[in-house]
Each structure stands twice: as structure tokens, then as C-alpha cells.
Design a protein around this motif. Sequence first.
Motif, short mmCIF file in Angstrom:
data_model
loop_
_atom_site.label_atom_id
_atom_site.label_comp_id
_atom_site.label_asym_id
_atom_site.label_seq_id
_atom_site.Cartn_x
_atom_site.Cartn_y
_atom_site.Cartn_z
N VAL A 1 3.75 3.01 0.26
CA VAL A 1 2.51 3.61 -0.24
C VAL A 1 2.31 3.23 -1.70
O VAL A 1 1.18 2.95 -2.13
CB VAL A 1 2.53 5.14 -0.03
N ASN A 2 3.38 3.22 -2.47
CA ASN A 2 3.29 2.84 -3.88
C ASN A 2 2.78 1.42 -4.05
O ASN A 2 1.92 1.16 -4.90
CB ASN A 2 4.65 2.97 -4.58
N ILE A 3 3.30 0.50 -3.28
CA ILE A 3 2.89 -0.90 -3.41
C ILE A 3 1.43 -1.08 -3.07
O ILE A 3 0.69 -1.79 -3.75
CB ILE A 3 3.79 -1.81 -2.55
N VAL B 1 -4.43 7.20 -4.20
CA VAL B 1 -5.79 7.67 -4.44
C VAL B 1 -6.41 6.96 -5.65
O VAL B 1 -7.56 6.51 -5.59
CB VAL B 1 -5.80 9.21 -4.63
N CYS B 2 -5.65 6.86 -6.74
CA CYS B 2 -6.16 6.13 -7.91
C CYS B 2 -6.46 4.68 -7.57
O CYS B 2 -7.46 4.12 -8.01
CB CYS B 2 -5.16 6.20 -9.06
N GLY B 3 -5.60 4.07 -6.79
CA GLY B 3 -5.81 2.68 -6.40
C GLY B 3 -7.05 2.50 -5.54
O GLY B 3 -7.82 1.56 -5.74
N GLY C 1 -0.04 2.14 -13.92
CA GLY C 1 1.08 2.68 -14.70
C GLY C 1 1.82 3.77 -13.96
O GLY C 1 3.06 3.79 -13.93
N GLY C 2 1.08 4.69 -13.39
CA GLY C 2 1.71 5.77 -12.62
C GLY C 2 2.42 5.24 -11.40
O GLY C 2 3.47 5.76 -10.99
N GLY C 3 1.86 4.22 -10.78
CA GLY C 3 2.48 3.62 -9.60
C GLY C 3 3.80 2.93 -9.93
O GLY C 3 4.74 2.98 -9.12
N VAL D 1 -1.21 -2.40 -5.97
CA VAL D 1 -2.03 -3.60 -5.78
C VAL D 1 -3.51 -3.26 -5.84
O VAL D 1 -4.30 -3.97 -6.48
CB VAL D 1 -1.66 -4.30 -4.45
N ALA D 2 -3.91 -2.17 -5.19
CA ALA D 2 -5.32 -1.75 -5.25
C ALA D 2 -5.72 -1.39 -6.67
O ALA D 2 -6.83 -1.70 -7.11
CB ALA D 2 -5.55 -0.57 -4.30
#
Length: 103
Positions: free
Chosen positions: A80-82, A36-38, A63-65, A86-87
Motif C-alpha cells: 500500500v505504501n509503494i 489517500v494523499c497519493g 514524505g509521509g510514505g 508512486v501516486a
Amino acid sequence: MPHLLSPSKSRPFRLTLNTDGVSHPIENAMSVATLVCGLVAFVSGFIADAHILASWAGALGFGGGLYSQYVSATTAERSVNIIGIVASFVGVSLGIYHGGFVP
């Protein structure tokens, strides 16, 4: 090869991050928050007037990712993290280009 001739049981499609069969609510929440942040950073990064939102959301998502990637338990969470990392990186880069973290 009798298994080829017998009817196969197909399971219904389910979208889940718990591909190992164990529930990981904290890791799932961190993965979704990273995504969501991305997405917020990526979309607002293309709007020059939203550079503050893009910068902060991108930095938080990046940072959270990275931490979420470190503690992730399944391959689906890592995917999902990647995408979110990247976003977030693209969003924070565009946000910094358009004006940075402060007005």
C-alpha cells in the motif's frame, strides 16, 4: 498423500494489512494516509487549476510514505505504501508542472 483427498478448510476472504496476526494501528493508519494523499495528488495533478492541491498533497504523501515504508511491519503495508508513494510522486510532478506550490 492423504491430505490431497481430504476436504480442505477454506477461510473466508478478509482484506487486512495485519498479515502477521498482530495489530499495527499506527502503521496501518500511516499506510492508508499515504494512499489517500497519493490518490488525491494523482487525481488533482491532471487538473491544471488544482496544481496547489496536487503539489502539497503529493509532497505530504511522498514524505509521509517514505517514513511509513521505513516503519512498516508487514508486506501488505509495504505494498500500500509503494502505491501511495508512486501516486504521490506523479501527482506532485504534475502539480509542479502546472504551476507549483503557490498560486
